[in-house]
Each structure stands twice: as structure tokens, then as C-alpha cells.
Design a protein around this motif. Structure first.
Motif, PDB file in Angstrom:
ATOM      1  N   CYS A   1      57.173 -27.159  23.752  1.00 29.82           N
ATOM      2  CA  CYS A   1      58.391 -27.486  22.997  1.00 29.82           C
ATOM      3  C   CYS A   1      58.418 -26.766  21.644  1.00 29.82           C
ATOM      4  O   CYS A   1      59.483 -26.387  21.149  1.00 29.82           O
ATOM      5  CB  CYS A   1      58.478 -28.996  22.783  1.00 29.82           C
ATOM      6  SG  CYS A   1      58.514 -29.936  24.316  1.00 29.82           S
ATOM      7  N   GLY A   2      57.227 -26.582  21.066  1.00 26.30           N
ATOM      8  CA  GLY A   2      57.143 -25.873  19.788  1.00 26.30           C
ATOM      9  C   GLY A   2      57.677 -24.455  19.890  1.00 26.30           C
ATOM     10  O   GLY A   2      58.314 -23.945  18.961  1.00 26.30           O
ATOM     11  N   ASP A   3      57.438 -23.822  21.053  1.00 27.01           N
ATOM     12  CA  ASP A   3      57.933 -22.450  21.247  1.00 27.01           C
ATOM     13  C   ASP A   3      59.451 -22.397  21.356  1.00 27.01           C
ATOM     14  O   ASP A   3      60.058 -21.367  21.060  1.00 27.01           O
ATOM     15  CB  ASP A   3      57.298 -21.843  22.502  1.00 27.01           C
ATOM     16  CG  ASP A   3      55.883 -21.347  22.222  1.00 27.01           C
ATOM     17  OD1 ASP A   3      55.425 -21.469  21.060  1.00 27.01           O
ATOM     18  OD2 ASP A   3      55.228 -20.848  23.154  1.00 27.01           O
ATOM     19  N   PHE A   4      60.059 -23.503  21.816  1.00 27.31           N
ATOM     20  CA  PHE A   4      61.525 -23.549  21.838  1.00 27.31           C
ATOM     21  C   PHE A   4      62.059 -23.727  20.426  1.00 27.31           C
ATOM     22  O   PHE A   4      63.070 -23.134  20.045  1.00 27.31           O
ATOM     23  CB  PHE A   4      62.006 -24.713  22.721  1.00 27.31           C
ATOM     24  CG  PHE A   4      62.005 -24.401  24.196  1.00 27.31           C
ATOM     25  CD1 PHE A   4      63.012 -23.623  24.754  1.00 27.31           C
ATOM     26  CD2 PHE A   4      60.997 -24.866  25.018  1.00 27.31           C
ATOM     27  CE1 PHE A   4      63.019 -23.323  26.116  1.00 27.31           C
ATOM     28  CE2 PHE A   4      60.991 -24.576  26.373  1.00 27.31           C
ATOM     29  CZ  PHE A   4      62.006 -23.810  26.925  1.00 27.31           C
ATOM     30  N   GLU A   5      61.357 -24.564  19.631  1.00 34.27           N
ATOM     31  CA  GLU A   5      61.839 -24.855  18.284  1.00 34.27           C
ATOM     32  C   GLU A   5      61.723 -23.647  17.358  1.00 34.27           C
ATOM     33  O   GLU A   5      62.603 -23.407  16.527  1.00 34.27           O
ATOM     34  CB  GLU A   5      61.050 -26.041  17.706  1.00 34.27           C
ATOM     35  CG  GLU A   5      61.342 -27.358  18.444  1.00 34.27           C
ATOM     36  CD  GLU A   5      60.474 -28.498  17.960  1.00 34.27           C
ATOM     37  OE1 GLU A   5      59.528 -28.247  17.167  1.00 34.27           O
ATOM     38  OE2 GLU A   5      60.733 -29.645  18.376  1.00 34.27           O
TER      39      GLU A   5
ATOM     40  N   LYS B   1      62.359 -30.463  25.912  1.00 38.96           N
ATOM     41  CA  LYS B   1      62.113 -29.622  24.726  1.00 38.96           C
ATOM     42  C   LYS B   1      61.814 -30.425  23.462  1.00 38.96           C
ATOM     43  O   LYS B   1      61.945 -29.910  22.355  1.00 38.96           O
ATOM     44  CB  LYS B   1      63.290 -28.676  24.457  1.00 38.96           C
ATOM     45  CG  LYS B   1      63.691 -27.800  25.634  1.00 38.96           C
ATOM     46  CD  LYS B   1      64.843 -26.891  25.242  1.00 38.96           C
ATOM     47  CE  LYS B   1      65.391 -26.153  26.435  1.00 38.96           C
ATOM     48  NZ  LYS B   1      66.056 -27.053  27.411  1.00 38.96           N
ATOM     49  N   LYS B   2      61.429 -31.679  23.623  1.00 37.53           N
ATOM     50  CA  LYS B   2      61.102 -32.528  22.472  1.00 37.53           C
ATOM     51  C   LYS B   2      59.704 -33.122  22.674  1.00 37.53           C
ATOM     52  O   LYS B   2      59.495 -33.895  23.617  1.00 37.53           O
ATOM     53  CB  LYS B   2      62.121 -33.663  22.315  1.00 37.53           C
ATOM     54  CG  LYS B   2      63.561 -33.202  22.093  1.00 37.53           C
ATOM     55  CD  LYS B   2      63.717 -32.553  20.718  1.00 37.53           C
ATOM     56  CE  LYS B   2      65.169 -32.157  20.493  1.00 37.53           C
ATOM     57  NZ  LYS B   2      65.343 -31.431  19.202  1.00 37.53           N
ATOM     58  N   PRO B   3      58.744 -32.799  21.785  1.00 38.58           N
ATOM     59  CA  PRO B   3      57.361 -33.282  21.962  1.00 38.58           C
ATOM     60  C   PRO B   3      57.263 -34.794  22.106  1.00 38.58           C
ATOM     61  O   PRO B   3      56.500 -35.294  22.936  1.00 38.58           O
ATOM     62  CB  PRO B   3      56.667 -32.796  20.678  1.00 38.58           C
ATOM     63  CG  PRO B   3      57.463 -31.621  20.227  1.00 38.58           C
ATOM     64  CD  PRO B   3      58.875 -31.926  20.594  1.00 38.58           C
ATOM     65  N   VAL B   4      58.032 -35.535  21.299  1.00 38.38           N
ATOM     66  CA  VAL B   4      57.958 -37.005  21.347  1.00 38.38           C
ATOM     67  C   VAL B   4      58.380 -37.522  22.724  1.00 38.38           C
ATOM     68  O   VAL B   4      57.772 -38.443  23.275  1.00 38.38           O
ATOM     69  CB  VAL B   4      58.843 -37.626  20.253  1.00 38.38           C
ATOM     70  CG1 VAL B   4      58.880 -39.137  20.398  1.00 38.38           C
ATOM     71  CG2 VAL B   4      58.319 -37.248  18.870  1.00 38.38           C
ATOM     72  N   LEU B   5      59.424 -36.903  23.282  1.00 35.99           N
ATOM     73  CA  LEU B   5      59.915 -37.338  24.588  1.00 35.99           C
ATOM     74  C   LEU B   5      58.904 -37.002  25.691  1.00 35.99           C
ATOM     75  O   LEU B   5      58.755 -37.765  26.646  1.00 35.99           O
ATOM     76  CB  LEU B   5      61.266 -36.670  24.885  1.00 35.99           C
ATOM     77  CG  LEU B   5      62.448 -37.144  24.051  1.00 35.99           C
ATOM     78  CD1 LEU B   5      63.716 -36.383  24.430  1.00 35.99           C
ATOM     79  CD2 LEU B   5      62.657 -38.650  24.258  1.00 35.99           C
ATOM     80  N   VAL B   6      58.218 -35.875  25.558  1.00 39.54           N
ATOM     81  CA  VAL B   6      57.216 -35.500  26.564  1.00 39.54           C
ATOM     82  C   VAL B   6      56.116 -36.560  26.622  1.00 39.54           C
ATOM     83  O   VAL B   6      55.725 -37.017  27.698  1.00 39.54           O
ATOM     84  CB  VAL B   6      56.596 -34.119  26.235  1.00 39.54           C
ATOM     85  CG1 VAL B   6      55.463 -33.809  27.219  1.00 39.54           C
ATOM     86  CG2 VAL B   6      57.649 -33.027  26.305  1.00 39.54           C
ATOM     87  N   VAL B   7      55.632 -36.961  25.455  1.00 38.85           N
ATOM     88  CA  VAL B   7      54.570 -37.975  25.388  1.00 38.85           C
ATOM     89  C   VAL B   7      55.070 -39.305  25.947  1.00 38.85           C
ATOM     90  O   VAL B   7      54.383 -39.946  26.760  1.00 38.85           O
ATOM     91  CB  VAL B   7      54.085 -38.164  23.933  1.00 38.85           C
ATOM     92  CG1 VAL B   7      53.057 -39.291  23.860  1.00 38.85           C
ATOM     93  CG2 VAL B   7      53.500 -36.869  23.398  1.00 38.85           C
TER      94      VAL B   7
END
Length: 235
Positions: free
Chosen positions: A44-48, A153-159
Motif C-alpha cells: 500500500c505504501g507503494d501506491f501512496e 490500498k490502505k495498510p490499516v484495512l489490510v491488517v
């Protein structure tokens, strides 16, 4: 910490009520969270920061990006799982007794079930085989973080989503024990069967089946991830 809690609880220096705290340090809990965090930050960091956008603009195919990201992700997961495998093998070979009773799963299960076992060359080989297969099961389960990360594409949502899947798999496992149909379907995934309860007593057929299911599941997830990413609009 997982080994220390299992040792102190078995010795009676800690009450059984502390097994829940000990479980928080187990591979089943820690790897699920850290694996999802790594996927969230790494993908997701690579998208941001637009890294993926620039990579596509430079001519890299989306399939190639998925494969390269998957390889690096699985290597990262392996890096955080290996200490659990090594400390479990060392603890079992030490001859000391460890036990965390009902919360024992994954490497904690091996630690609880096999500690105190007399270690011969054949038992040691089976211990290595069980630990290696268990690592593959962990990685196969965490492969689900790939399509989730590319989709949301959101780290929080992935977790959050992956942790919910981990909890849901426990509920489905309970249902599978009462339904042959559910059990047969669930056994086709790394979450089903006795995948997280491998020990030195697991037969070669069971280890081979777990190995095959984990590999096929991981490849299928990567293919699905490619499908999701191809339909994703990059702005």
C-alpha cells in the motif's frame, strides 16, 4: 516470550489463566499481525508514494510487479517466522517440558506436544519436516494479504481484514468439525484440516498433502491478485 510462558506455566510458576497472555506472543497471533502489517506498508505504501505508478510508466508489466512484490513479501514473512521455528526446535531438543494447553497452535503446539520427547536422528528429522511445513502453511495463509493490499490500498484495512479472516477461520474450523461438507471444502485451504497442528507424529502423507495444498493455494492467490491488479485503475 512464547517459550518462557509455556515453560513457567508447565512448571506451575504461572497459573493457567496466563496462557491467554502467552498466546499473544505465539506465532499464530504475532505472525498474523506482523504479516498483514508488512503487506500493508510494503504494497500500500507503494501506491501512496506513487512508486507503482512510476514502475508501470517505466514499462514494467503488472504481472511482473505482482510476482516481484510477492517474492519480496514472502521472503519478509519467512524472516519473521524463522526465529519461531528455531527457538521451538531448540526448546524441544533441550529436554525441558513446555505446555500452554488449549491455546497451543502452530509452533506453540509443537512446543507443547513434543517437549520432553527423546530426540533421535529420525525424530529430529521429523521435527525439521514439521517445522518447515508449518512455515509454508503460515506463508500460504498470509498470501491472502496480497489481493487485499492491492484491492484496498490502505495498510490499516489490510491488517483489519486479514485479522478478521484469521478469527473467521477459527469459527469455520469449529463448524467443519461438525459438517463433512464444510470440512472437505475447508481442507482445500491452508486454514483447514490439521494444518496448524503438525507435530513429529504427523505422517508423511499428511505433511505432503499440507505442502501441496499450501503451494497450490499460494499460487492461486497470486493469480487472483494479478486479476485484481489488472482491473485496478492507476491514477
Amino acid at each position: 516470550m512464547m517459550v518462557l510462558f509455556a515453560y513457567l506455566i508447565n512448571k506451575g510458576n504461572l497459573g493457567g489463566e496466563y496462557s491467554g497472555i502467552g498466546f499473544m506472543f505465539s506465532d499464530m497471533n504475532t505472525i498474523s499481525i506482523l504479516g498483514a502489517v508488512i503487506a500493508g506498508v510494503f504494497i500500500c505504501g507503494d501506491f501512496e508514494n506513487k512508486t507503482i505508478h512510476n514502475t508501470i510508466a517505466d514499462g514494467s508489466s503488472r504481472g511482473r510487479i505482482i510476482v516481484s512484490k510477492s517474492i519480496v513479501y514472502f521472503c519478509s514473512v519467512l524472516f519473521i517466522i524463522l526465529p519461531y521455528a528455531l527457538v521451538t526446535i531448540i526448546a524441544v531438543c533441550s529436554g525441558n517440558k513446555f505446555d500452554m494447553s488449549s491455546v497451543s497452535i502452530g509452533f506453540l503446539n509443537i512446543l507443547s506436544k513434543e517437549s520432553g520427547t527423546e530426540i533421535s536422528a529420525s525424530v529430529f528429522a521429523k521435527l525439521i519436516a514439521a517445522a518447515g511445513t508449518l512455515i509454508l502453511v503460515h506463508m500460504s495463509q498470509l498470501s491472502l494479504c496480497l489481493p487485499i493490499a492491492f484491492a484496498v490500498k490502505k495498510p490499516v484495512l489490510v491488517v483489519a481484514i486479514y485479522y478478521a479472516i484469521s478469527i473467521l477461520s477459527g469459527q469455520i474450523s469449529s463448524l467443519a468439525s461438525r459438517s463433512e461438507v464444510v470440512n472437505n471444502i475447508f481442507s482445500l485451504t491452508p486454514f483447514g484440516g490439521n494444518r496448524m497442528f503438525l507435530t513429529v507424529h504427523s505422517g508423511g502423507g499428511e505433511l505432503l498433502e499440507t505442502f501441496a495444498v499450501s503451494i497450490i493455494f499460494g499460487i492461486a492467490v497470486i493469480i487472483i491478485t494479478c486479476g485484481i491488479f489488472r482491473k485496478t485503475e492507476i491514477k
